[in-house]
Design a protein around this motif. Structure first.
Motif, PDB file in Angstrom:
ATOM      1  N   ALA A  63       0.835  -1.215   0.000  1.00 13.50           N
ATOM      2  CA  ALA A  63       0.000   0.000   0.000  1.00 13.50           C
ATOM      3  C   ALA A  63       0.863   1.256   0.000  1.00 13.50           C
ATOM      4  CB  ALA A  63      -0.942  -0.004   1.199  1.00 13.50           C
ATOM      5  N   LEU A  64       1.954   1.236   0.736  1.00 11.60           N
ATOM      6  CA  LEU A  64       2.851   2.400   0.758  1.00 11.60           C
ATOM      7  C   LEU A  64       3.472   2.638  -0.610  1.00 11.60           C
ATOM      8  CD1 LEU A  64       4.585   1.819   4.192  1.00 11.60           C
ATOM      9  CD2 LEU A  64       2.898   3.564   3.640  1.00 11.60           C
ATOM     10  N   ARG A  65       3.884   1.570  -1.271  1.00 14.04           N
ATOM     11  CA  ARG A  65       4.454   1.702  -2.620  1.00 14.04           C
ATOM     12  C   ARG A  65       3.402   2.204  -3.607  1.00 14.04           C
ATOM     13  NH1 ARG A  65       9.483  -1.206  -3.598  1.00 14.04           N
ATOM     14  NH2 ARG A  65      10.655  -0.711  -1.719  1.00 14.04           N
ATOM     15  N   LEU A  66       2.178   1.729  -3.458  1.00 15.64           N
ATOM     16  CA  LEU A  66       1.088   2.189  -4.319  1.00 15.64           C
ATOM     17  C   LEU A  66       0.838   3.675  -4.108  1.00 15.64           C
ATOM     18  CD1 LEU A  66      -1.268   1.730  -6.280  1.00 15.64           C
ATOM     19  CD2 LEU A  66      -2.639   1.045  -4.287  1.00 15.64           C
ATOM     20  N   ALA A  67       0.765   4.111  -2.863  1.00  8.20           N
ATOM     21  CA  ALA A  67       0.534   5.532  -2.561  1.00  8.20           C
ATOM     22  C   ALA A  67       1.626   6.395  -3.170  1.00  8.20           C
ATOM     23  CB  ALA A  67       0.461   5.742  -1.055  1.00  8.20           C
ATOM     24  N   ARG A  68       2.849   5.937  -3.082  1.00 10.71           N
ATOM     25  CA  ARG A  68       3.970   6.700  -3.642  1.00 10.71           C
ATOM     26  C   ARG A  68       3.859   6.806  -5.160  1.00 10.71           C
ATOM     27  NH1 ARG A  68      10.321   5.371  -2.653  1.00 10.71           N
ATOM     28  NH2 ARG A  68      10.901   7.551  -2.499  1.00 10.71           N
ATOM     29  N   ALA A  69       3.512   5.700  -5.809  1.00 13.67           N
ATOM     30  CA  ALA A  69       3.385   5.704  -7.274  1.00 13.67           C
ATOM     31  C   ALA A  69       2.249   6.610  -7.727  1.00 13.67           C
ATOM     32  CB  ALA A  69       3.161   4.285  -7.784  1.00 13.67           C
ATOM     33  N   MET A  70       1.171   6.644  -6.972  1.00 14.19           N
ATOM     34  CA  MET A  70       0.005   7.439  -7.364  1.00 14.19           C
ATOM     35  C   MET A  70       0.204   8.935  -7.144  1.00 14.19           C
ATOM     36  SD  MET A  70      -2.261   5.554  -8.823  1.00 14.19           S
ATOM     37  CE  MET A  70      -3.819   6.437  -8.691  1.00 14.19           C
ATOM     38  N   ARG A  71       1.298   9.337  -6.517  1.00 12.24           N
ATOM     39  CA  ARG A  71       1.592  10.773  -6.399  1.00 12.24           C
ATOM     40  C   ARG A  71       1.731  11.404  -7.782  1.00 12.24           C
ATOM     41  NH1 ARG A  71       6.590  10.700  -2.178  1.00 12.24           N
ATOM     42  NH2 ARG A  71       5.484   9.775  -0.419  1.00 12.24           N
ATOM     43  N   ASP A  72       2.364  10.676  -8.703  1.00  8.96           N
ATOM     44  CA  ASP A  72       2.677  11.216 -10.026  1.00  8.96           C
ATOM     45  C   ASP A  72       1.930  10.537 -11.167  1.00  8.96           C
ATOM     46  OD1 ASP A  72       4.594  12.968  -8.892  1.00  8.96           O
ATOM     47  OD2 ASP A  72       6.044  11.323  -8.836  1.00  8.96           O
ATOM     48  N   ALA A  73       1.109   9.536 -10.856  1.00  9.57           N
ATOM     49  CA  ALA A  73       0.436   8.773 -11.915  1.00  9.57           C
ATOM     50  C   ALA A  73      -1.077   8.872 -11.769  1.00  9.57           C
ATOM     51  CB  ALA A  73       0.868   7.309 -11.845  1.00  9.57           C
ATOM     52  N   ASP A  74      -1.763   8.675 -12.875  1.00 13.59           N
ATOM     53  CA  ASP A  74      -3.226   8.629 -12.850  1.00 13.59           C
ATOM     54  C   ASP A  74      -3.743   7.202 -12.704  1.00 13.59           C
ATOM     55  OD1 ASP A  74      -3.628  11.383 -13.089  1.00 13.59           O
ATOM     56  OD2 ASP A  74      -3.445  11.296 -15.269  1.00 13.59           O
ATOM     57  N   ALA A  75      -2.861   6.223 -12.945  1.00  8.37           N
ATOM     58  CA  ALA A  75      -3.253   4.826 -12.830  1.00  8.37           C
ATOM     59  C   ALA A  75      -2.036   3.984 -12.489  1.00  8.37           C
ATOM     60  CB  ALA A  75      -3.874   4.330 -14.127  1.00  8.37           C
ATOM     61  N   ALA A  76      -2.296   2.890 -11.787  1.00  5.99           N
ATOM     62  CA  ALA A  76      -1.219   1.977 -11.421  1.00  5.99           C
ATOM     63  C   ALA A  76      -1.749   0.552 -11.413  1.00  5.99           C
ATOM     64  CB  ALA A  76      -0.660   2.328 -10.050  1.00  5.99           C
ATOM     65  N   ILE A  77      -0.864  -0.369 -11.722  1.00  7.60           N
ATOM     66  CA  ILE A  77      -1.139  -1.789 -11.589  1.00  7.60           C
ATOM     67  C   ILE A  77      -0.329  -2.247 -10.381  1.00  7.60           C
ATOM     68  CG2 ILE A  77      -0.904  -4.077 -12.614  1.00  7.60           C
ATOM     69  CD1 ILE A  77      -2.888  -2.304 -14.106  1.00  7.60           C
ATOM     70  N   LEU A  78      -1.018  -2.764  -9.377  1.00  8.39           N
ATOM     71  CA  LEU A  78      -0.356  -3.260  -8.172  1.00  8.39           C
ATOM     72  C   LEU A  78      -0.243  -4.768  -8.254  1.00  8.39           C
ATOM     73  CD1 LEU A  78       0.743  -2.918  -5.263  1.00  8.39           C
ATOM     74  CD2 LEU A  78      -1.629  -3.130  -4.476  1.00  8.39           C
TER      75      LEU A  78
ATOM     76  N   ALA B 163      -9.852  -5.684  -9.200  1.00  7.44           N
ATOM     77  CA  ALA B 163      -8.983  -6.859  -9.291  1.00  7.44           C
ATOM     78  C   ALA B 163      -8.869  -7.263 -10.756  1.00  7.44           C
ATOM     79  CB  ALA B 163      -9.553  -8.001  -8.464  1.00  7.44           C
ATOM     80  N   GLU B 164      -7.662  -7.583 -11.164  1.00 11.17           N
ATOM     81  CA  GLU B 164      -7.422  -8.023 -12.546  1.00 11.17           C
ATOM     82  C   GLU B 164      -6.810  -9.419 -12.567  1.00 11.17           C
ATOM     83  OE1 GLU B 164      -5.073  -5.090 -14.644  1.00 11.17           O
ATOM     84  OE2 GLU B 164      -6.919  -4.116 -15.255  1.00 11.17           O
ATOM     85  N   GLY B 165      -7.148 -10.209 -11.601  1.00 15.31           N
ATOM     86  CA  GLY B 165      -6.584 -11.546 -11.493  1.00 15.31           C
ATOM     87  C   GLY B 165      -6.021 -11.743 -10.104  1.00 15.31           C
ATOM     88  N   GLU B 166      -5.433 -12.884  -9.901  1.00 13.03           N
ATOM     89  CA  GLU B 166      -4.868 -13.185  -8.598  1.00 13.03           C
ATOM     90  C   GLU B 166      -3.636 -12.323  -8.330  1.00 13.03           C
ATOM     91  OE1 GLU B 166      -2.964 -16.967  -6.268  1.00 13.03           O
ATOM     92  OE2 GLU B 166      -4.447 -17.338  -7.831  1.00 13.03           O
ATOM     93  N   ALA B 167      -3.654 -11.621  -7.220  1.00 13.68           N
ATOM     94  CA  ALA B 167      -2.532 -10.794  -6.774  1.00 13.68           C
ATOM     95  C   ALA B 167      -2.237  -9.622  -7.715  1.00 13.68           C
ATOM     96  CB  ALA B 167      -1.285 -11.651  -6.562  1.00 13.68           C
ATOM     97  N   ARG B 168      -3.287  -9.103  -8.387  1.00 16.18           N
ATOM     98  CA  ARG B 168      -3.097  -7.991  -9.327  1.00 16.18           C
ATOM     99  C   ARG B 168      -4.325  -7.091  -9.272  1.00 16.18           C
ATOM    100  NH1 ARG B 168      -0.441  -7.339 -14.698  1.00 16.18           N
ATOM    101  NH2 ARG B 168      -1.717  -5.866 -15.843  1.00 16.18           N
ATOM    102  N   TRP B 169      -4.095  -5.783  -9.085  1.00 14.91           N
ATOM    103  CA  TRP B 169      -5.166  -4.805  -9.003  1.00 14.91           C
ATOM    104  C   TRP B 169      -4.829  -3.598  -9.861  1.00 14.91           C
ATOM    105  CZ3 TRP B 169      -3.053  -7.440  -5.022  1.00 14.91           C
ATOM    106  CH2 TRP B 169      -3.901  -8.279  -4.298  1.00 14.91           C
ATOM    107  N   ARG B 170      -5.850  -3.002 -10.458  1.00 18.93           N
ATOM    108  CA  ARG B 170      -5.690  -1.765 -11.233  1.00 18.93           C
ATOM    109  C   ARG B 170      -6.330  -0.635 -10.412  1.00 18.93           C
ATOM    110  NH1 ARG B 170      -4.446  -0.238 -16.137  1.00 18.93           N
ATOM    111  NH2 ARG B 170      -5.347   1.626 -17.027  1.00 18.93           N
ATOM    112  N   VAL B 171      -5.555   0.411 -10.182  1.00 20.59           N
ATOM    113  CA  VAL B 171      -6.006   1.555  -9.392  1.00 20.59           C
ATOM    114  C   VAL B 171      -5.961   2.784 -10.291  1.00 20.59           C
ATOM    115  CG1 VAL B 171      -5.555   2.933  -7.334  1.00 20.59           C
ATOM    116  CG2 VAL B 171      -5.014   0.490  -7.329  1.00 20.59           C
ATOM    117  N   CYS B 172      -7.064   3.545 -10.300  1.00 20.24           N
ATOM    118  CA  CYS B 172      -7.150   4.742 -11.141  1.00 20.24           C
ATOM    119  C   CYS B 172      -7.720   5.909 -10.337  1.00 20.24           C
ATOM    120  CB  CYS B 172      -8.081   4.503 -12.320  1.00 20.24           C
ATOM    121  SG  CYS B 172      -7.570   3.187 -13.423  1.00 20.24           S
ATOM    122  N   ARG B 173      -7.288   7.099 -10.681  1.00 19.05           N
ATOM    123  CA  ARG B 173      -7.870   8.298 -10.089  1.00 19.05           C
ATOM    124  C   ARG B 173      -9.280   8.476 -10.645  1.00 19.05           C
ATOM    125  NH1 ARG B 173      -4.388  11.251  -7.357  1.00 19.05           N
ATOM    126  NH2 ARG B 173      -2.179  10.916  -7.762  1.00 19.05           N
ATOM    127  N   GLY B 174     -10.176   8.927  -9.770  1.00 15.12           N
ATOM    128  CA  GLY B 174     -11.550   9.217 -10.202  1.00 15.12           C
ATOM    129  C   GLY B 174     -12.176   8.061 -10.801  1.00 15.12           C
TER     130      GLY B 174
END
Length: 70
Positions: free
Chosen positions: A20-35, A59-70
């Motif tokens: 979650a911390l790595r995801l939060a850091r990536a989303m500072r500068d990105a509009d979408a991330a795959i975790l 969720a995009e499968g086992e152990a994979r999530w797509r996170v997007c702003r808005g």
């Protein structure tokens, strides 16, 4: 947004709260991330983080999530 535009956050092998911390850091500068995270709690923690910030998460499968702003 296409998958090519999403930042990949590879947190496999890391235990919570690190994915979650790595995801939060990536989303500072990105509009979408795959975790990518194999900790069983990562999905719940990522969902809580997304809800806190108003991001969407799917969720995009086992152990994979797509996170997007808005």
């Amino acid at each position: 947004m296409t998958h090519a535009e999403a930042v990949t956050v590879d947190a496999r092998g890391m235990r919570c709260p690190w994915p979650a911390l790595r995801l939060a850091r990536a989303m500072r500068d990105a509009d979408a991330a795959i975790l990518l995270a194999d900790d069983p709690r990562a999905g719940r923690e990522a969902a809580a983080l997304a809800a806190e910030h108003g991001w969407t998460i799917a969720a995009e499968g086992e152990a994979r999530w797509r996170v997007c702003r808005g």
